[in-house]
Each structure stands twice: as structure tokens, then as C-alpha cells.
Design a protein around this motif. Structure first.
Motif, PDB file in Angstrom:
ATOM      1  N   TRP A  52       0.863  -1.189   0.000  1.00 56.42           N
ATOM      2  CA  TRP A  52       0.000   0.000   0.000  1.00 56.42           C
ATOM      3  C   TRP A  52       0.895   1.233   0.000  1.00 56.42           C
ATOM      4  O   TRP A  52       1.768   1.373   0.865  1.00 56.42           O
ATOM      5  N   TYR A  61       1.333   0.564   4.302  1.00 52.86           N
ATOM      6  CA  TYR A  61       1.251  -0.749   4.947  1.00 52.86           C
ATOM      7  C   TYR A  61       1.733  -1.789   3.948  1.00 52.86           C
ATOM      8  O   TYR A  61       1.507  -1.645   2.745  1.00 52.86           O
ATOM      9  N   ASP A  68       1.659  -9.322   8.092  1.00 49.68           N
ATOM     10  CA  ASP A  68       1.744  -7.868   8.203  1.00 49.68           C
ATOM     11  C   ASP A  68       3.189  -7.430   8.392  1.00 49.68           C
ATOM     12  O   ASP A  68       3.963  -8.082   9.092  1.00 49.68           O
ATOM     13  N   GLN A  73       7.182   1.382   7.225  1.00 53.83           N
ATOM     14  CA  GLN A  73       6.001   2.256   7.238  1.00 53.83           C
ATOM     15  C   GLN A  73       6.368   3.703   7.530  1.00 53.83           C
ATOM     16  O   GLN A  73       7.165   3.987   8.417  1.00 53.83           O
ATOM     17  N   TYR A  77       1.696   7.156   9.299  1.00 50.24           N
ATOM     18  CA  TYR A  77       0.668   6.109   9.321  1.00 50.24           C
ATOM     19  C   TYR A  77       0.812   5.166  10.516  1.00 50.24           C
ATOM     20  O   TYR A  77       0.010   4.247  10.684  1.00 50.24           O
ATOM     21  N   ALA A  81      -2.976   2.824  10.473  1.00 53.76           N
ATOM     22  CA  ALA A  81      -3.350   1.908   9.389  1.00 53.76           C
ATOM     23  C   ALA A  81      -3.404   0.493   9.941  1.00 53.76           C
ATOM     24  O   ALA A  81      -2.497   0.065  10.652  1.00 53.76           O
ATOM     25  N   GLU A  82      -4.481  -0.198   9.631  1.00 52.68           N
ATOM     26  CA  GLU A  82      -4.603  -1.586  10.086  1.00 52.68           C
ATOM     27  C   GLU A  82      -5.238  -2.426   8.983  1.00 52.68           C
ATOM     28  O   GLU A  82      -5.917  -1.909   8.100  1.00 52.68           O
ATOM     29  N   THR A  83      -4.982  -3.713   9.045  1.00 54.13           N
ATOM     30  CA  THR A  83      -5.505  -4.632   8.034  1.00 54.13           C
ATOM     31  C   THR A  83      -6.466  -5.621   8.686  1.00 54.13           C
ATOM     32  O   THR A  83      -6.728  -5.552   9.882  1.00 54.13           O
ATOM     33  N   SER A  94      -7.768  -5.170   1.980  1.00 57.11           N
ATOM     34  CA  SER A  94      -8.188  -3.808   2.302  1.00 57.11           C
ATOM     35  C   SER A  94      -7.516  -3.357   3.593  1.00 57.11           C
ATOM     36  O   SER A  94      -7.143  -4.176   4.437  1.00 57.11           O
ATOM     37  N   ILE A  95      -7.360  -2.044   3.721  1.00 56.83           N
ATOM     38  CA  ILE A  95      -6.818  -1.490   4.961  1.00 56.83           C
ATOM     39  C   ILE A  95      -7.803  -0.474   5.526  1.00 56.83           C
ATOM     40  O   ILE A  95      -8.619   0.092   4.805  1.00 56.83           O
ATOM     41  N   LYS A  96      -7.701  -0.289   6.835  1.00 58.90           N
ATOM     42  CA  LYS A  96      -8.513   0.712   7.510  1.00 58.90           C
ATOM     43  C   LYS A  96      -7.573   1.821   7.960  1.00 58.90           C
ATOM     44  O   LYS A  96      -6.566   1.562   8.616  1.00 58.90           O
ATOM     45  N   CYS A 110      -2.728   0.187  -4.219  1.00 55.66           N
ATOM     46  CA  CYS A 110      -2.560  -1.143  -3.649  1.00 55.66           C
ATOM     47  C   CYS A 110      -1.958  -2.023  -4.738  1.00 55.66           C
ATOM     48  O   CYS A 110      -2.584  -2.243  -5.773  1.00 55.66           O
TER      49      CYS A 110
END
Length: 186
Positions: A52, A61, A68, A73, A77, A81-83, A94-96, A110
Motif C-alpha cells: 500500500w 502498509y 503484516d 512504514q 501512518y 493503518a490496520e488490516t 483492504s486497509i482501515k 494497492c
């Protein structure tokens, strides 16, 4: 002729699916999920790397061989940023992104990379100045940038309509008898 244009339109839509830019709206202080997935289900997760990157090519990420990785990074972030590791088996990467700021607005890429192929998905994040979450009953705000698919569909419809008009005129011309002068009767 019309069928040919339909095939061309379908082909253009399929090509644009690869470089589709997904618009996502977020709110200052809120969170948003940036979508990214792969249709390749017969690949082993350990053979896939997902990278990402933000609009400045900074690392948001990484998912390396199904694990992970925040080693490279960008600090902006960190802890934002989390997956969803439970989704990796379904090829959902997808990431949040949480605690959104105005500077988060822009494109996120991505990259899904594996030995036989690679794919890039682009997500365009729009940040609303409001800090409130939108009311679900209110109408959704329209994105002012037209999507690639919408443009292709509009062009295809216009081409189809023009083709139909041309076809109707050609059919009418074939059915209309040629103009003949009436015989003169004395």
C-alpha cells in the motif's frame, strides 16, 4: 455494425476495470476502509505481497507473504493503518485508515504482486471538512469527478444511438422507391 460497437464497448469496460479508480469518502477524525482485493484464488498466500502506497509513494502498509509488515512504514501512518488478517485467505487486502486528517486526501495505490502476475488498484480518498459522520437518511454526496466506467458507458451509449440512427436512415433509403417523373397526359 451495432453488434460490433457493443463488443468494442464491452472490451473498453473490461480494460478499464483493471485501472479502475475507486472513490472513497472520509471525515476528519473518522476512519475509512480502502478496498483492495484479488480475484486469483488458486495462488498460495505465502506467494503474494501486497504493498500500500500513498500519493507520495510513501509506505502505508505492507503484507509480505501473508504477514503484516510495518518495518518501512511512514511515521505518519504509525498506529493509524490496520488490516484484516482474517480476510487474507479470501484475497481481501483492504486497509482501515483511522483518525483521518486533511493531508490524507489523495490517491492510495494497492499493489498485489505474485510470481506470475501483478495488479494495481487505485483508491481516491476524499476528506470531508465536517468532523461528523454523515446521517444515513440524508442523500449521499455526489463525487464531482466522473468515474472512468461512467464515462465509457456514456460514450458507448452515444455510439450505439448514433449507429441506430444511421441504420434507420439506411433502411429507409433502401425502402423508398426512386423518384420518377409522372408521365405527361395531354
Amino acid at each position: 455494425m451495432i453488434i460490433g460497437y457493443c463488443f468494442i464497448c464491452a472490451f473498453l469496460v473490461l480494460i478499464n476495470k483493471v485501472s479502475l479508480q475507486v472513490p472513497v469518502e472520509g471525515f476528519i477524525g473518522g476512519s475509512v476502509v480502502l478496498p483492495c482485493s484479488s480475484d486469483e484464488h488458486d495462488l498460495k498466500l505465502q506467494d503474494i505481497n501486497v504493498l500500500w502506497r500513498d500519493k507520495d509513494s510513501e509506505t502505508v502498509y505492507d503484507i509480505i507473504s501473508g504477514k503484516d509488515s510495518v518495518a518501512g512504514q511512514n511515521p505518519q501512518y504509525k498506529n493509524r493503518a490496520e488490516t484484516f488478517p482474517e480476510e487474507y485467505e479470501r484475497r481481501n487486502f483492504s486497509i482501515k485508515l483511522i483518525n483521518l486528517t486533511r493531508t490524507d486526501e489523495g490517491e492510495f495505490s494497492c499493489f498485489i504482486i505474485h510470481s506470475s502476475d501483478s495488479k494495481e488498484e487505485i483508491v481516491r480518498l476524499f476528506i470531508n471538512d465536517s468532523t461528523a459522520v454523515p446521517n444515513k437518511e440524508s442523500p449521499k454526496q455526489e463525487n464531482h469527478e466522473p468515474g472512468t466506467i461512467s464515462i465509457v458507458i456514456c460514450v458507448c451509449i452515444i455510439i450505439l444511438l448514433i449507429s441506430m440512427i444511421i441504420a434507420v436512415f439506411k433502411i429507409r433509403r433502401k425502402r423508398t422507391p426512386p423518384y420518377r417523373e409522372a408521365p405527361v397526359v395531354n
